[in-house]
Design an enzyme around this catalytic site. Structure first.
Site, mmCIF file in Angstrom:
data_model
loop_
_atom_site.group_PDB
_atom_site.id
_atom_site.type_symbol
_atom_site.label_atom_id
_atom_site.label_comp_id
_atom_site.label_asym_id
_atom_site.label_seq_id
_atom_site.Cartn_x
_atom_site.Cartn_y
_atom_site.Cartn_z
ATOM 1 N N PRO A 1 132.001 -32.628 57.251
ATOM 2 C CA PRO A 1 130.799 -31.035 57.612
ATOM 3 C C PRO A 1 129.785 -32.888 57.951
ATOM 4 O O PRO A 1 129.422 -33.252 56.860
ATOM 5 C CB PRO A 1 131.634 -30.955 57.192
ATOM 6 N N MET A 2 129.548 -32.248 59.031
ATOM 7 C CA MET A 2 127.608 -32.694 58.919
ATOM 8 C C MET A 2 126.858 -32.602 57.904
ATOM 9 O O MET A 2 125.804 -33.185 57.815
ATOM 10 C CB MET A 2 127.091 -32.362 60.053
ATOM 11 N N CYS A 3 127.146 -31.022 57.487
ATOM 12 C CA CYS A 3 126.069 -30.407 55.994
ATOM 13 C C CYS A 3 125.897 -31.463 55.272
ATOM 14 O O CYS A 3 125.305 -31.593 54.483
ATOM 15 C CB CYS A 3 126.445 -29.073 56.477
ATOM 16 N N THR A 4 127.270 -31.800 54.897
ATOM 17 C CA THR A 4 127.543 -32.824 53.698
ATOM 18 C C THR A 4 126.878 -34.145 53.666
ATOM 19 O O THR A 4 125.876 -34.491 53.056
ATOM 20 C CB THR A 4 129.480 -33.012 53.855
ATOM 21 N N GLU B 1 122.962 -33.856 53.845
ATOM 22 C CA GLU B 1 122.751 -32.636 52.629
ATOM 23 C C GLU B 1 122.777 -33.864 51.837
ATOM 24 O O GLU B 1 122.380 -33.638 50.521
ATOM 25 C CB GLU B 1 122.614 -31.477 52.793
#
Length: 435
Positions: free
Chosen positions: A208-211, A214
């Site tokens: 996931p891009m958020c992982t 961030e």
């Protein structure tokens, strides 16, 4: 040189093709069968990596004299521990030409012809010249395209019967991962094809891009961040060249810096190569075992001297030497081999863009890459040329009920299908609640 081949092909055998064998016809021992292998049979090897090198060697030592190999990659230092046809001086050279030169020098009765490039760059006439294809590819996408091409070459009539048996080009497909491997026999139009078993291959692992952006926790997160986030910022007009040491070093250094920031261990240059190039871990002994099985099947298919594999063999060497075989059945709605129109139940309010996304997602049994959709009367969405893409882009935001009627048929073309191969969908409108 071919005394063992003579023993197999010029003497009667009790293991010729029998009822239930995939081979067509019966084996008749004769010098003519031997001569076909050593003089006439044209074999295409797809891939000159760890498995491809073994396949080329085994084919040459099995008597096949006319071999072609196609590969798009160049030799990297990391290849040398298992791709034994290459030496340190060959780093940076094309794999196909280097492998061909090595075999030609060591086996004077064999001629290996090299082709540098992607399998997708060759047309049907190129593949039609071969008697059999032996694949040592390391990715699903190229396998799907090659499978589609070979199936499309075997034309069928309205009753589904092959028009010309000479158009049937068998494919023997091999693959390895660590201490595990598989070999498979595909006879277009007769056995299941690669697409029939697509759901047995897990989709490529993504994060996931958020992982990634961030909360990175793994070295893979740091490497993906360097590739997907930092690289476009630093080089907005340039794609990553995975064969360039400079590009890979840049990604490694950026990933290493990010790993230090988040106290993550394990980012190495080799790890970076594996993540960016999606390199599958390879073990030389596994390549040798699977290659032997593949070439054995090629030999049997071309001579009928024994029964062919029906249709899949799995090798598991993690805790010993264990293999098992089973038959993959043909799928009635296979988009490649089946003439049936696939019916898809959708809500009338579903957007065209959502439909396209659903066909490309990892949970879809189609797993398309970049589909274009047309009906008999209009283009719903076309990827190319740019002018047509711009003209049909607005349709992506429209509900299907505005574009097609209930039970309309849609022709789907995609990069995984070669030439004029396409998929026909019939949309069946259901109520919003049912959808």
């Amino acid at each position: 040189m071919y005394s063992n081949v003579d023993k197999l092909l010029t003497r009667p055998t009790s293991f010729g093709s029998e009822t239930g064998s995939l081979a067509v016809g019966e084996f008749e021992a004769s010098p003519e069968v031997r001569d076909f292998v050593t003089s006439e049979c044209k074999v295409l090897v797809v891939g000159a990596g760890g498995l491809g090198c073994e396949i080329l060697k085994d084919l040459a030592l099995s008597g096949f004299a006319d071999i072609h190999v196609i590969d798009m990659d160049t030799i990297d230092v990391s290849n040398l521990n298992r791709q034994f046809l290459f030496r340190a001086k060959d780093v940076g050279s094309p794999k196909a030409t280097t492998a061909a030169a090595f075999i030609n020098a060591r086996c004077p009765k064999t001629t290996v012809t090299a082709h540098v490039g992607k399998v997708q760059e060759k047309d049907g006439d190129f593949y039609a010249q071969f008697n059999v294809v032996c694949s040592g590819l390391d990715n699903v996408e190229a396998r799907r395209w090659l499978n589609s091409m070979l199936v499309s070459l075997a034309e069928v009539d309205d009753d589904g019967n092959v028009v010309d048996p000479s158009q049937i080009i068998p494919m023997v497909d091999g693959g390895t991962e660590g201490f595990r491997g598989q070999a498979r026999v595909i006879i277009p139009r007769f056995t299941s094809c690669f697409e029939c078993s697509l759901d047995s291959f897990p989709p490529q692992k993504t994060y996931p891009m958020c992982t990634i952006a961030e909360t990175p926790r793994l070295p893979e997160h740091c490497i993906s961040y360097a590739q997907l986030v930092e690289w476009p910022k630093a080089f907005p007009d340039k794609s990553v060249d995975t064969d360039s040491p400079e590009d890979m070093t840049w990604i490694f250094q950026v990933a290493e810096a990010r790993a230090r920031k988040f106290d993550i261990e394990g980012v190495t240059y080799m790890k970076t190569m594996g993540v960016v190039k999606n390199i599958i871990p390879a073990v030389a002994s596994t390549n040798a075992v699977v290659s032997a099985v593949c070439v054995n099947e090629v030999f049997k298919l071309m001579t009928l001297c024994s029964q062919s594999l029906n249709t899949y063999m799995m090798y598991m060497g993690n805790h010993g030497v264990y293999t098992h075989t089973f038959e993959y059945k043909k799928k009635d709605d296979c988009p490649i081999t089946s003439a049936r129109v696939r019916t898809l139940a959708v809500a009338p309010t579903m957007l065209l863009g959502t439909l396209i996304e659903s066909m490309c997602g990892p949970d879809s049994d189609l797993r398309l890459k970049a589909p274009s959709l047309t009906t008999a009367s209009q283009s719903l969405y076309m990827r190319k040329p740019k002018a047509l893409e711009a003209a049909t882009r607005a349709n992506l935001g429209k509900p299907l009920s505005e574009l097609v009627a209930d039970d309309d048929e849609i022709t789907v073309t995609d990069a995984i299908f070669p030439g004029d191969v396409s998929l026909t969908l019939k949309l069946s409108f259901e109520c919003e609640e049912a959808a």
